[in-house]
Design a protein around this motif. Structure first.
Motif, PDB file in Angstrom:
ATOM      1  N   MET A   1     -20.751 -24.214 -44.563  1.00  0.00           N
ATOM      2  CA  MET A   1     -20.978 -23.632 -45.894  1.00  0.00           C
ATOM      3  C   MET A   1     -21.741 -22.317 -45.838  1.00  0.00           C
ATOM      4  N   TYR A   2     -22.419 -22.058 -44.714  1.00  0.00           N
ATOM      5  CA  TYR A   2     -23.380 -20.959 -44.687  1.00  0.00           C
ATOM      6  C   TYR A   2     -22.885 -19.729 -43.932  1.00  0.00           C
ATOM      7  N   ASP A   3     -23.232 -18.570 -44.494  1.00  0.00           N
ATOM      8  CA  ASP A   3     -22.950 -17.288 -43.839  1.00  0.00           C
ATOM      9  C   ASP A   3     -24.045 -16.913 -42.854  1.00  0.00           C
ATOM     10  N   GLY A   4     -25.221 -17.512 -42.998  1.00  0.00           N
ATOM     11  CA  GLY A   4     -26.319 -17.201 -42.091  1.00  0.00           C
ATOM     12  C   GLY A   4     -27.491 -18.139 -42.285  1.00  0.00           C
ATOM     13  N   PHE A   5     -28.392 -18.093 -41.303  1.00  0.00           N
ATOM     14  CA  PHE A   5     -29.564 -18.967 -41.283  1.00  0.00           C
ATOM     15  C   PHE A   5     -30.799 -18.130 -40.971  1.00  0.00           C
ATOM     16  N   VAL A   6     -31.924 -18.503 -41.584  1.00  0.00           N
ATOM     17  CA  VAL A   6     -33.200 -17.845 -41.312  1.00  0.00           C
ATOM     18  C   VAL A   6     -34.189 -18.909 -40.845  1.00  0.00           C
ATOM     19  N   ILE A   7     -34.787 -18.698 -39.663  1.00  0.00           N
ATOM     20  CA  ILE A   7     -35.787 -19.636 -39.124  1.00  0.00           C
ATOM     21  C   ILE A   7     -37.170 -19.050 -39.402  1.00  0.00           C
ATOM     22  N   THR A   8     -38.042 -19.848 -39.989  1.00  0.00           N
ATOM     23  CA  THR A   8     -39.341 -19.353 -40.415  1.00  0.00           C
ATOM     24  C   THR A   8     -40.398 -19.462 -39.317  1.00  0.00           C
TER      25      THR A   8
END
Length: 248
Positions: free
Chosen positions: A61-68
């Motif tokens: 579903m996702y175009d991208g991911f951000v890891i905090t």
């Protein structure tokens, strides 16, 4: 009127929200959405440290991911960190866009074969100047950003060795790997582009209370923060253009 982009992103939240950040920003998820979201984007959050990760179906579903960021050590072997690294290796195999911030930068580099550990020069807290490499200024040429950018830093670990095939795009006087690009789809940033100065000042108080830093160092950092401004808009351009696939 511009058409909504329809991009969908997931924040892989690796930190516990402080009371201050919860009250003012709706947690760190709120900080990232406020900073990075553009019209038409949608954002979800997964509480990675408590065991939440996207399923195979959800990844699609996702175009991208951000890891905090996180209070945990990226070089630790907590079960959730090990699961996160396996997940990031899966995202790599799928060529998914991944942006790692601070701890996220470190754990991403570790998952891809780099080495992470305690920073050689100790804590790095405050507003720091980052030097972009000649190759990065070419990669970022469409953004027309300066070759030196200031960013808020708050870390005592660092990437000691970049992953094989990775390219180091920036460094600072204290940290050798400030930005790291892995192939075309993954990038890590050691600093905190998303932080405001008030967030950093609240973290300094928490670090003092927990005896992670001493009062004299806290005073030094507060003076630094008062004098300098991070280039938040320039970093925002860099991060959003990366996530949208517009950098290279």
């Amino acid at each position: 009127m511009s058409q909504p982009s329809g991009n969908r992103y997931a924040v892989l939240l690796c930190a516990e929200d402080s009371e201050y950040v919860k009250k003012k920003y709706g947690g760190y998820f709120g900080v990232f959405v406020k900073y990075l979201s553009e019209e038409g984007d949608s954002w979800d959050v997964y509480h990675v440290a408590t065991g939440e990760l996207p399923t195979e179906e959800e990844i699609k579903m996702y175009d991208g991911f951000v890891i905090t960021g996180s209070c945990n050590d990226a070089h630790g072997d907590d079960p959730w960190i090990c699961r996160l690294m396996e997940f990031l290796q899966r995202l790599d195999s799928l060529k998914k866009k991944v942006l790692g911030i601070c701890f996220g930068h470190q754990v991403l580099c570790r998952a891809l074969g780099g080495k992470v550990g305690r920073a050689k020069l100790g804590w790095d807290i405050g507003v720091t100047n980052i030097n972009l490499s000649p190759s990065s200024t070419k990669l970022f040429s469409s953004l027309q950003i300066p070759t030196v950018l200031s960013v808020i830093e708050c870390h005592r670990d660092e990437v000691l060795e970049a992953p094989p095939e990775a390219e180091i795009l920036a460094w600072s006087g204290q940290t050798g790997i400030e930005i790291c690009k892995y192939r075309e789809h993954m990038m890590g940033i050691q600093g905190h582009p998303e932080y405001t100065k008030d967030i950093l000042l609240s973290i300094i108080e928490r670090l003092l209370q927990r005896n992670f830093i001493v009062e004299s160092y806290a005073d030094e950092v507060r003076a630094n923060v008062e004098k300098l401004e991070p280039d938040r808009e320039e970093w925002k351009k860099l991060c959003t253009n990366f996530l949208k696939g517009k950098l290279w």
